[in-house]
Design a protein around this motif. Structure first.
Motif, PDB file in Angstrom:
ATOM      1  N   TYR A 257       0.832  -1.206   0.000  1.00 34.91           N
ATOM      2  CA  TYR A 257       0.000   0.000   0.000  1.00 34.91           C
ATOM      3  C   TYR A 257       0.868   1.257   0.000  1.00 34.91           C
ATOM      4  CZ  TYR A 257      -4.195   2.760   0.937  1.00 34.91           C
ATOM      5  OH  TYR A 257      -5.236   3.653   0.848  1.00 34.91           O
ATOM      6  N   ALA A 258       1.986   1.224   0.707  1.00 36.15           N
ATOM      7  CA  ALA A 258       2.916   2.355   0.681  1.00 36.15           C
ATOM      8  C   ALA A 258       3.470   2.555  -0.732  1.00 36.15           C
ATOM      9  CB  ALA A 258       4.047   2.137   1.677  1.00 36.15           C
ATOM     10  N   GLN A 259       3.747   1.462  -1.436  1.00 33.11           N
ATOM     11  CA  GLN A 259       4.195   1.563  -2.822  1.00 33.11           C
ATOM     12  C   GLN A 259       3.134   2.241  -3.689  1.00 33.11           C
ATOM     13  OE1 GLN A 259       5.130  -2.766  -3.267  1.00 33.11           O
ATOM     14  NE2 GLN A 259       7.018  -2.035  -4.260  1.00 33.11           N
ATOM     15  N   ALA A 260       1.873   1.859  -3.502  1.00 35.72           N
ATOM     16  CA  ALA A 260       0.791   2.441  -4.298  1.00 35.72           C
ATOM     17  C   ALA A 260       0.621   3.930  -4.003  1.00 35.72           C
ATOM     18  CB  ALA A 260      -0.512   1.692  -4.025  1.00 35.72           C
ATOM     19  N   LEU A 261       0.781   4.337  -2.750  1.00 35.05           N
ATOM     20  CA  LEU A 261       0.670   5.752  -2.407  1.00 35.05           C
ATOM     21  C   LEU A 261       1.816   6.554  -3.018  1.00 35.05           C
ATOM     22  CD1 LEU A 261      -0.483   5.512   1.324  1.00 35.05           C
ATOM     23  CD2 LEU A 261      -1.836   6.293  -0.626  1.00 35.05           C
ATOM     24  N   ALA A 262       3.004   5.970  -3.072  1.00 24.40           N
ATOM     25  CA  ALA A 262       4.124   6.632  -3.736  1.00 24.40           C
ATOM     26  C   ALA A 262       3.851   6.757  -5.230  1.00 24.40           C
ATOM     27  CB  ALA A 262       5.416   5.858  -3.491  1.00 24.40           C
ATOM     28  N   TYR A 263       3.289   5.710  -5.821  1.00 20.04           N
ATOM     29  CA  TYR A 263       2.937   5.741  -7.241  1.00 20.04           C
ATOM     30  C   TYR A 263       1.910   6.828  -7.517  1.00 20.04           C
ATOM     31  CZ  TYR A 263       1.617   3.746 -11.818  1.00 20.04           C
ATOM     32  OH  TYR A 263       1.369   3.542 -13.162  1.00 20.04           O
ATOM     33  N   LEU A 264       0.941   6.940  -6.620  1.00 17.55           N
ATOM     34  CA  LEU A 264      -0.105   7.953  -6.756  1.00 17.55           C
ATOM     35  C   LEU A 264       0.484   9.361  -6.675  1.00 17.55           C
ATOM     36  CD1 LEU A 264      -3.301   7.613  -6.937  1.00 17.55           C
ATOM     37  CD2 LEU A 264      -3.320   8.446  -4.587  1.00 17.55           C
ATOM     38  N   ALA A 265       1.509   9.524  -5.860  1.00 19.63           N
ATOM     39  CA  ALA A 265       2.178  10.820  -5.723  1.00 19.63           C
ATOM     40  C   ALA A 265       3.182  11.069  -6.834  1.00 19.63           C
ATOM     41  CB  ALA A 265       2.874  10.900  -4.368  1.00 19.63           C
ATOM     42  N   GLN A 266       3.222  10.160  -7.809  1.00 25.24           N
ATOM     43  CA  GLN A 266       4.104  10.274  -8.983  1.00 25.24           C
ATOM     44  C   GLN A 266       5.576  10.279  -8.587  1.00 25.24           C
ATOM     45  OE1 GLN A 266       2.405  13.564 -11.418  1.00 25.24           O
ATOM     46  NE2 GLN A 266       1.446  11.884 -12.549  1.00 25.24           N
ATOM     47  N   ARG A 267       5.883   9.399  -7.626  1.00 27.59           N
ATOM     48  CA  ARG A 267       7.275   9.146  -7.273  1.00 27.59           C
ATOM     49  C   ARG A 267       7.621   7.709  -7.612  1.00 27.59           C
ATOM     50  NH1 ARG A 267       7.033   8.970  -2.377  1.00 27.59           N
ATOM     51  NH2 ARG A 267       5.258  10.237  -1.728  1.00 27.59           N
ATOM     52  N   ARG A 268       8.927   7.420  -7.643  1.00 31.73           N
ATOM     53  CA  ARG A 268       9.405   6.076  -7.977  1.00 31.73           C
ATOM     54  C   ARG A 268       9.980   5.372  -6.756  1.00 31.73           C
ATOM     55  NH1 ARG A 268      13.622   7.064 -10.394  1.00 31.73           N
ATOM     56  NH2 ARG A 268      13.568   9.327 -10.301  1.00 31.73           N
ATOM     57  N   PHE A 269       9.772   5.952  -5.586  1.00 30.24           N
ATOM     58  CA  PHE A 269      10.295   5.363  -4.359  1.00 30.24           C
ATOM     59  C   PHE A 269       9.356   5.695  -3.200  1.00 30.24           C
ATOM     60  CE2 PHE A 269      12.097   9.548  -5.047  1.00 30.24           C
ATOM     61  CZ  PHE A 269      11.886  10.191  -3.845  1.00 30.24           C
TER      62      PHE A 269
END
Length: 319
Positions: A257-269
């Motif tokens: 879920y943390a990965q998905a939130l980073a993806y949503l924020a348009q980050r790669r980490f």
């Protein structure tokens, strides 16, 4: 994932939130959390009082994702075959044929899941965990992507069946919409009563969603952030007000879920802030407290206590 820039699919994610905001007023944070859960390939439990927009949100999400959508109304007389499907004898060709139920879709809305009996609730378990269903000794794969958005009314006590812990654990997150601010409620009434309901446009399609889910799994989680995630999960097991803390599967869910939130924020980490934001939705329905006097806020207080007690890594991942 390309290290130089965000992907074309990831670049379209903000458009999903903008489209959903046309239908759902004043719930931007929740819209982001639900979208992230689906991009993580997880299932969502929306628990709140009637009339807060749970069903509207689920239907709107399917439309914006460009996915097939089915809705099942939970009732005490709902049978597992009404969800999964049933084998029916066809006298024309003298054969038994499996008639697929509404679960064979991309987005399944299980409305008022706690009104369905435990037997029917359990029919969802295999689908939610394995992306497949079994009937009469035959296994049938479900379409990809597939996720369940279930709604539950926490204030009902008559004619409801609380979800067992095993099924609660299948939900990646539990979210509450809550009431919106006064000005937002005025805007909501204007949209519903005085204007024509705005049509939503599909931002993604079936292949795009599958691709986005694959890209989410490639979001970088540094060793320091991963240790932080594990430390948070383990801290719930030793908290003096927790009877049953986070399982290893819960820690995996928190990471995804943390990965998905980073993806949503348009980050790669993933950053520690992503983990903090993901922590409550992934843990609130999984922790069993050994105290009752704290009421509904008990899990929130325990989770805040855990977050304050575990040191946050200083180094940013991926930089």
């Amino acid at each position: 994932m390309n290290d130089s820039a965000i992907t074309p699919t990831q670049a379209r994610i903000p458009d999903i939130i903008e489209q959903l905001s046309k239908k759902i007023v004043g719930q931007r944070s929740t819209l982001e959390l639900v979208t992230a859960a689906c991009l993580a390939g997880g299932h969502v439990l929306l628990q709140d009082v009637p009339g807060t927009g749970k069903t509207r949100l689920a239907a709107s999400l399917a439309k914006v994702f460009g996915l097939a959508f089915c809705r099942i109304q939970g009732t005490p007389d709902l049978l597992p075959a009404d969800v999964v499907g049933a084998t029916v004898f066809n006298p024309g060709d003298n054969r038994f044929t499996f008639h697929r139920g509404p679960i064979f879709t991309n987005v399944l809305l299980m409305d008022e899941i706690n009104r369905a009996t435990p037997r029917t609730q359990s029919a969802l378990l295999e689908a939610m965990a394995e992306q497949q269903v079994s009937a009469d000794g035959t296994t049938y794969r479900l379409p990809k992507p597939f996720f369940v958005i279930a709604t539950a009314n926490p204030i009902e006590s008559q004619g409801v069946f609380p979800l067992p812990e095993a099924q609660l654990d299948r939900f990646l997150v539990q979210l509450n919409l809550g009431y919106i601010a006064a000005e937002e409620e005025i805007e909501m009434v204007r949209r519903v009563v005085f204007t024509k309901d705005e049509e939503l446009s599909a931002v993604l399609d079936e292949q795009d969603v599958v691709k986005a889910q694959e890209e989410v799994r490639q979001i970088l989680v540094s060793d320091d952030v991963l240790r932080y995630i594990v430390a948070l999960g383990r801290a719930t097991r030793t908290h003096d007000q927790v009877e049953l803390g986070a399982s290893p599967r819960a820690i995996v869910a928190l990471t995804q879920y943390a990965q998905a939130l980073a993806y949503l924020a348009q980050r790669r980490f993933v950053t520690p802030d992503d983990v903090k934001r993901a922590f409550y939705p992934t843990m609130a329905h999984r922790l069993q407290l050994n105290i009752d006097w704290m009421g509904e806020d008990g899990a929130k207080r325990v989770i805040e206590d855990v977050l304050q007690g575990v040191p946050v890594p200083n180094e940013r991942a991926g930089v």
